[in-house]
Design a protein around this motif. Structure first.
Motif, PDB file in Angstrom:
ATOM      1  N   THR A  66     119.850  11.149  94.230  1.00  0.00           N
ATOM      2  CA  THR A  66     121.066  10.866  95.011  1.00  0.00           C
ATOM      3  C   THR A  66     122.282  11.536  94.384  1.00  0.00           C
ATOM      4  O   THR A  66     123.114  12.143  95.088  1.00  0.00           O
ATOM      5  CB  THR A  66     121.284   9.351  95.098  1.00  0.00           C
ATOM      6  N   ILE A  67     122.410  11.454  93.068  1.00  0.00           N
ATOM      7  CA  ILE A  67     123.545  12.073  92.379  1.00  0.00           C
ATOM      8  C   ILE A  67     123.540  13.588  92.583  1.00  0.00           C
ATOM      9  O   ILE A  67     124.589  14.206  92.857  1.00  0.00           O
ATOM     10  CB  ILE A  67     123.511  11.721  90.883  1.00  0.00           C
ATOM     11  N   VAL A  68     122.370  14.217  92.463  1.00  0.00           N
ATOM     12  CA  VAL A  68     122.264  15.665  92.616  1.00  0.00           C
ATOM     13  C   VAL A  68     122.575  16.069  94.057  1.00  0.00           C
ATOM     14  O   VAL A  68     123.278  17.065  94.299  1.00  0.00           O
ATOM     15  CB  VAL A  68     120.865  16.138  92.184  1.00  0.00           C
ATOM     16  N   GLU A  69     122.088  15.333  95.029  1.00  0.00           N
ATOM     17  CA  GLU A  69     122.335  15.678  96.434  1.00  0.00           C
ATOM     18  C   GLU A  69     123.818  15.606  96.776  1.00  0.00           C
ATOM     19  O   GLU A  69     124.338  16.464  97.511  1.00  0.00           O
ATOM     20  CB  GLU A  69     121.539  14.740  97.345  1.00  0.00           C
ATOM     21  N   VAL A  70     124.518  14.602  96.265  1.00  0.00           N
ATOM     22  CA  VAL A  70     125.950  14.494  96.547  1.00  0.00           C
ATOM     23  C   VAL A  70     126.702  15.671  95.946  1.00  0.00           C
ATOM     24  O   VAL A  70     127.587  16.269  96.588  1.00  0.00           O
ATOM     25  CB  VAL A  70     126.501  13.152  96.004  1.00  0.00           C
TER      26      VAL A  70
END
Length: 276
Positions: free
Chosen positions: A149-153
């Motif tokens: 999730t952190i990488v996608e944002v």
């Protein structure tokens, strides 16, 4: 001499002595007045001659014509479906014979192509999304999902890989990549969470404090929102791209233990490589 002369009559009534020089009469007397059969080589010559072969072919053609006429007559006398079937069979036979006479090639008219062999491609997920990457760097499935999730944002914001590494190293230090509620804020337990902490009113993946203006408790308990506000604060730091992971993270978090972020840089780099 007069016709009634006895001497003349005696001469004309004289019987032959049984011998004659005429070749024809000699042939007739042999074999009870039958001509002997011609030799075998003469018969072969007769059959091999052009007139004999023409006569033989004519006879065969007549016989075939009679047979064809009989077949046609029989077909004419047959019922209508039978006549149609006979006509179709005759047309098919004529067409096959014509094709065979045109070419000796017996290969199929169109080339036979085998379907391509199936490739071992991975099955699509039921939701239509690509399968989730397997956990790396010692992370659990839950931690890997939060890291994703952190990488996608960060990628949605168009940030470079360096920003992704800084964000992951920060979350590893602050919450061990768990979405934590706060024992100080009972409200935080009403939202999905993966444990709790007691560091003042800090909540979520980055342990951000609602009292410091990061957002509401409800917003900060959402991993995607927490990651977004972290990246926005990092972009506001002048020259963060040239900073170390520790310096960049500390510029955003203002932690009491700034040197702790550096120990997570290698793991964070491995996770970013697995997710991008």
């Amino acid at each position: 001499m007069h016709a009634d002369d006895p001497a003349e009559q005696k001469q004309t009534r004289r019987r032959p002595d049984g011998r004659s020089t005429d070749a024809t009469s000699t042939g007739r007397t042999a074999g009870r007045h039958r001509r002997p059969d011609p030799p075998r080589r003469h018969r072969r010559a007769l059959l091999g001659s052009t007139p004999a072969r023409v006569a033989l072919a004519t006879g065969v053609s007549c016989c075939l014509g009679v047979a064809a006429f009989a077949a046609v007559r029989q077909a004419d006398d047959a019922p209508e479906p039978v006549r149609e079937a006979l006509a179709d069979r005759a047309a098919a036979a004529a067409e096959a014979e014509q094709r065979a006479s045109r070419s000796l090639d017996r290969s199929p008219a169109t080339p036979v192509t085998l379907p391509p062999s199936p490739t071992a491609s991975p099955l699509p997920s039921p939701t239509g999304k690509p399968p989730r990457p397997r956990p790396v760097a010692g992370l659990s499935r839950l931690q890997m999902d939060n890291a994703e999730t952190i990488v996608e944002v960060g990628r949605d914001l168009g940030l470079p890989r360096r920003a992704l590494v800084v964000a992951l190293a920060t979350a590893m230090q602050e919450s061990d990549l768990h979405n934590l509620a706060s024992d100080v804020l009972p409200e935080s337990r009403r939202y999905p969470h993966q444990g709790s902490g007691s560091d003042h009113d800090s909540v979520g993946l980055f342990q951000q404090r609602p009292s410091s203006g990061w957002g509401s408790v409800r917003e900060l308990m959402r991993p995607a929102y927490a990651a977004r506000v972290f990246y926005e604060a990092l972009r506001d730091v002048p020259g963060w791209e040239r900073m170390s992971v520790t310096a960049a993270a500390q510029s955003v978090q203002v932690s009491a233990y700034p040197r702790a972020y550096a120990r997570h840089e290698r793991r964070a780099t491995a996770v970013v490589a697995a997710l991008t």
